[in-house]
Design a protein around this motif. Structure first.
Motif, PDB file in Angstrom:
ATOM      1  N   MET A 127       0.832  -1.200   0.000  1.00 53.20           N
ATOM      2  CA  MET A 127       0.000   0.000   0.000  1.00 53.20           C
ATOM      3  C   MET A 127       0.870   1.254   0.000  1.00 53.20           C
ATOM      4  N   ASN A 128       0.252   2.400   0.224  1.00 54.51           N
ATOM      5  CA  ASN A 128       0.947   3.674   0.048  1.00 54.51           C
ATOM      6  C   ASN A 128       1.915   3.962   1.194  1.00 54.51           C
ATOM      7  N   GLY A 129       3.174   3.683   0.976  1.00 53.02           N
ATOM      8  CA  GLY A 129       4.200   3.933   1.980  1.00 53.02           C
ATOM      9  C   GLY A 129       4.599   5.397   2.091  1.00 53.02           C
ATOM     10  N   GLN A 130       4.052   6.242   1.205  1.00 52.69           N
ATOM     11  CA  GLN A 130       4.319   7.682   1.263  1.00 52.69           C
ATOM     12  C   GLN A 130       3.311   8.406   2.153  1.00 52.69           C
ATOM     13  N   GLN A 131       2.123   7.842   2.258  1.00 50.88           N
ATOM     14  CA  GLN A 131       1.057   8.463   3.036  1.00 50.88           C
ATOM     15  C   GLN A 131       0.329   7.368   3.823  1.00 50.88           C
ATOM     16  N   PHE A 132       0.554   7.326   5.145  1.00 49.21           N
ATOM     17  CA  PHE A 132      -0.157   6.342   5.968  1.00 49.21           C
ATOM     18  C   PHE A 132      -0.299   6.883   7.382  1.00 49.21           C
ATOM     19  N   ALA A 133      -1.263   6.329   8.106  1.00 48.55           N
ATOM     20  CA  ALA A 133      -1.524   6.787   9.477  1.00 48.55           C
ATOM     21  C   ALA A 133      -1.833   5.586  10.363  1.00 48.55           C
ATOM     22  N   PHE A 134      -1.301   5.620  11.597  1.00 48.90           N
ATOM     23  CA  PHE A 134      -1.593   4.578  12.570  1.00 48.90           C
ATOM     24  C   PHE A 134      -2.686   5.085  13.496  1.00 48.90           C
ATOM     25  N   ASN A 135      -3.768   4.319  13.639  1.00 40.68           N
ATOM     26  CA  ASN A 135      -4.938   4.756  14.388  1.00 40.68           C
ATOM     27  C   ASN A 135      -5.164   3.992  15.689  1.00 40.68           C
ATOM     28  N   GLY A 136      -4.251   3.089  16.044  1.00 42.30           N
ATOM     29  CA  GLY A 136      -4.405   2.357  17.293  1.00 42.30           C
ATOM     30  C   GLY A 136      -5.605   1.429  17.277  1.00 42.30           C
ATOM     31  N   TYR A 137      -6.305   1.363  18.426  1.00 43.49           N
ATOM     32  CA  TYR A 137      -7.468   0.488  18.562  1.00 43.49           C
ATOM     33  C   TYR A 137      -8.743   1.198  18.110  1.00 43.49           C
ATOM     34  N   LEU A 138      -9.640   0.446  17.486  1.00 43.66           N
ATOM     35  CA  LEU A 138     -10.952   0.979  17.114  1.00 43.66           C
ATOM     36  C   LEU A 138     -11.915   0.785  18.289  1.00 43.66           C
ATOM     37  N   PRO A 139     -13.054   1.483  18.282  1.00 44.16           N
ATOM     38  CA  PRO A 139     -14.018   1.317  19.381  1.00 44.16           C
ATOM     39  C   PRO A 139     -14.485  -0.130  19.509  1.00 44.16           C
ATOM     40  N   ILE A 140     -14.825  -0.539  20.729  1.00 47.98           N
ATOM     41  CA  ILE A 140     -15.316  -1.897  20.968  1.00 47.98           C
ATOM     42  C   ILE A 140     -16.774  -2.031  20.554  1.00 47.98           C
ATOM     43  N   ASP A 141     -17.581  -1.002  20.821  1.00 51.28           N
ATOM     44  CA  ASP A 141     -18.995  -1.032  20.451  1.00 51.28           C
ATOM     45  C   ASP A 141     -19.148  -1.272  18.948  1.00 51.28           C
ATOM     46  N   LYS A 142     -20.005  -2.217  18.585  1.00 49.42           N
ATOM     47  CA  LYS A 142     -20.134  -2.625  17.187  1.00 49.42           C
ATOM     48  C   LYS A 142     -20.508  -1.480  16.260  1.00 49.42           C
ATOM     49  N   ALA A 143     -21.511  -0.704  16.650  1.00 43.80           N
ATOM     50  CA  ALA A 143     -21.950   0.405  15.800  1.00 43.80           C
ATOM     51  C   ALA A 143     -20.850   1.458  15.667  1.00 43.80           C
ATOM     52  N   GLU A 144     -20.194   1.775  16.771  1.00 42.61           N
ATOM     53  CA  GLU A 144     -19.114   2.768  16.740  1.00 42.61           C
ATOM     54  C   GLU A 144     -17.928   2.259  15.925  1.00 42.61           C
TER      55      GLU A 144
ATOM     56  N   ASP B 257     -10.048   9.937   0.340  1.00 42.38           N
ATOM     57  CA  ASP B 257      -9.904  11.396   0.170  1.00 42.38           C
ATOM     58  C   ASP B 257      -8.442  11.838   0.128  1.00 42.38           C
ATOM     59  N   LYS B 258      -7.595  11.198   0.955  1.00 40.15           N
ATOM     60  CA  LYS B 258      -6.202  11.636   1.086  1.00 40.15           C
ATOM     61  C   LYS B 258      -5.199  10.685   0.426  1.00 40.15           C
ATOM     62  N   ASN B 259      -5.703   9.619  -0.209  1.00 44.45           N
ATOM     63  CA  ASN B 259      -4.805   8.583  -0.749  1.00 44.45           C
ATOM     64  C   ASN B 259      -3.843   8.121   0.354  1.00 44.45           C
ATOM     65  N   GLN B 260      -4.410   7.843   1.528  1.00 39.47           N
ATOM     66  CA  GLN B 260      -3.621   7.551   2.719  1.00 39.47           C
ATOM     67  C   GLN B 260      -4.014   6.185   3.293  1.00 39.47           C
ATOM     68  N   SER B 261      -3.059   5.273   3.399  1.00 38.99           N
ATOM     69  CA  SER B 261      -3.327   3.965   3.987  1.00 38.99           C
ATOM     70  C   SER B 261      -3.586   4.122   5.483  1.00 38.99           C
ATOM     71  N   GLN B 262      -4.584   3.400   5.992  1.00 37.88           N
ATOM     72  CA  GLN B 262      -4.997   3.515   7.385  1.00 37.88           C
ATOM     73  C   GLN B 262      -4.685   2.213   8.139  1.00 37.88           C
ATOM     74  N   ILE B 263      -3.904   2.340   9.201  1.00 35.17           N
ATOM     75  CA  ILE B 263      -3.431   1.187   9.971  1.00 35.17           C
ATOM     76  C   ILE B 263      -4.127   1.165  11.326  1.00 35.17           C
ATOM     77  N   PHE B 264      -4.524  -0.024  11.776  1.00 35.48           N
ATOM     78  CA  PHE B 264      -5.122  -0.148  13.104  1.00 35.48           C
ATOM     79  C   PHE B 264      -4.887  -1.557  13.643  1.00 35.48           C
ATOM     80  N   ILE B 265      -5.169  -1.731  14.929  1.00 32.04           N
ATOM     81  CA  ILE B 265      -4.920  -3.008  15.589  1.00 32.04           C
ATOM     82  C   ILE B 265      -6.111  -3.383  16.462  1.00 32.04           C
ATOM     83  N   GLU B 266      -6.070  -4.604  16.979  1.00 31.35           N
ATOM     84  CA  GLU B 266      -7.093  -5.086  17.888  1.00 31.35           C
ATOM     85  C   GLU B 266      -6.459  -6.009  18.913  1.00 31.35           C
TER      86      GLU B 266
END
Length: 240
Positions: free
Chosen positions: A138-155, A169-178
């Protein structure tokens, strides 16, 4: 003339990402640093001692002075952990897995070190976030680490949709964990929430013999079986 006062350095000691020979993933500089440091800030004493023994087997464990930094540690205790540096001793900061200060509570100690004029020395080691990004395609020039996502299913689904839009919108890869035991549920929510053409990379057990790194569109993942239960994993999405 005031006598010269030696200030010790804060060494950021990377560790392995799991049960693997440290010599396979860590440079010799890490072992050398561990060998001359006796004061360490760690998340778990048992695993820290095990790691130190594996990378510096000749080191006498009785000489070690370990301070615990985890979710139970009070902020008021932080300054005392770094005090040995002000007394002329080097201190090693270790993460439970990977690189200290990156998605890790050690960042608070590093901040204090800078405030007190203590030199911070980051040592080279495996970062699951960067290794996953490297292997994703993926895009190694534009990426962001977002940590953990909300636990609530809807959120959680709303957060996934928001990250997908941000990626587009930003051509930016989005990284997250669980948390590893919730990985399969997160994957299920990803596949239910995202556009079929959005690309998803799953990188699990990085640097371990069971390493798994694959990138496919969501519609392909829906036809692919993978068990991520209790496997440390990184998720990356990108919508073009």
């Amino acid at each position: 003339m005031k006598p010269f006062t030696f200030i010790g350095k804060l060494y950021l000691i990377p560790t392995t990402l799991g049960e693997v020979d440290p010599n396979d993933v860590l440079p010799h500089t890490v072992g050398r640093a561990v060998d001359f440091i006796d004061d360490f800030i760690v998340e778990n004493e048992k695993t820290a001692r095990k790691f130190i023994k594996s990378i510096a087997p000749q080191k006498v464990q009785a000489t070690l002075r370990l301070s615990l930094l985890n979710k139970h540690t009070e902020v008021a205790e932080y300054a005392a952990m770094i005090q040995p540096c002000l007394e002329g001793k080097n201190v090693g900061l270790m993460s439970e897995a990977g690189c200290p200060g990156v998605a890790d509570p050690g960042a608070a100690i590093v901040k204090i070190a800078h405030q007190k004029g203590i030199q911070v020395v980051p040592l080279v080691g495996p970062s699951s976030i960067l290794l996953a990004m490297m292997g994703s395609g993926m895009n190694g020039q534009q990426f962001a680490f977002n940590g953990y996502l909300p636990i609530d299913k809807a959120e959680k689904k709303a957060a996934l949709k928001s990250l997908e839009k941000l990626s587009s919108d930003k051509n930016q890869s989005q990284i997250f964990i669980e948390t590893p035991y919730r990985n399969n549920k997160l994957l299920e929510d990803i596949l239910q929430s995202l556009h079929p053409e959005t690309h998803l990379c799953i990188a699990a057990d990085i640097t371990l013999p069971t390493e798994f790194i694959k990138t496919f569109p969501v519609f392909v993942w829906k036809k692919t079986k993978v068990d991520l239960h209790n496997r440390p994993a990184i998720f990356i999405i990108h919508k073009t």
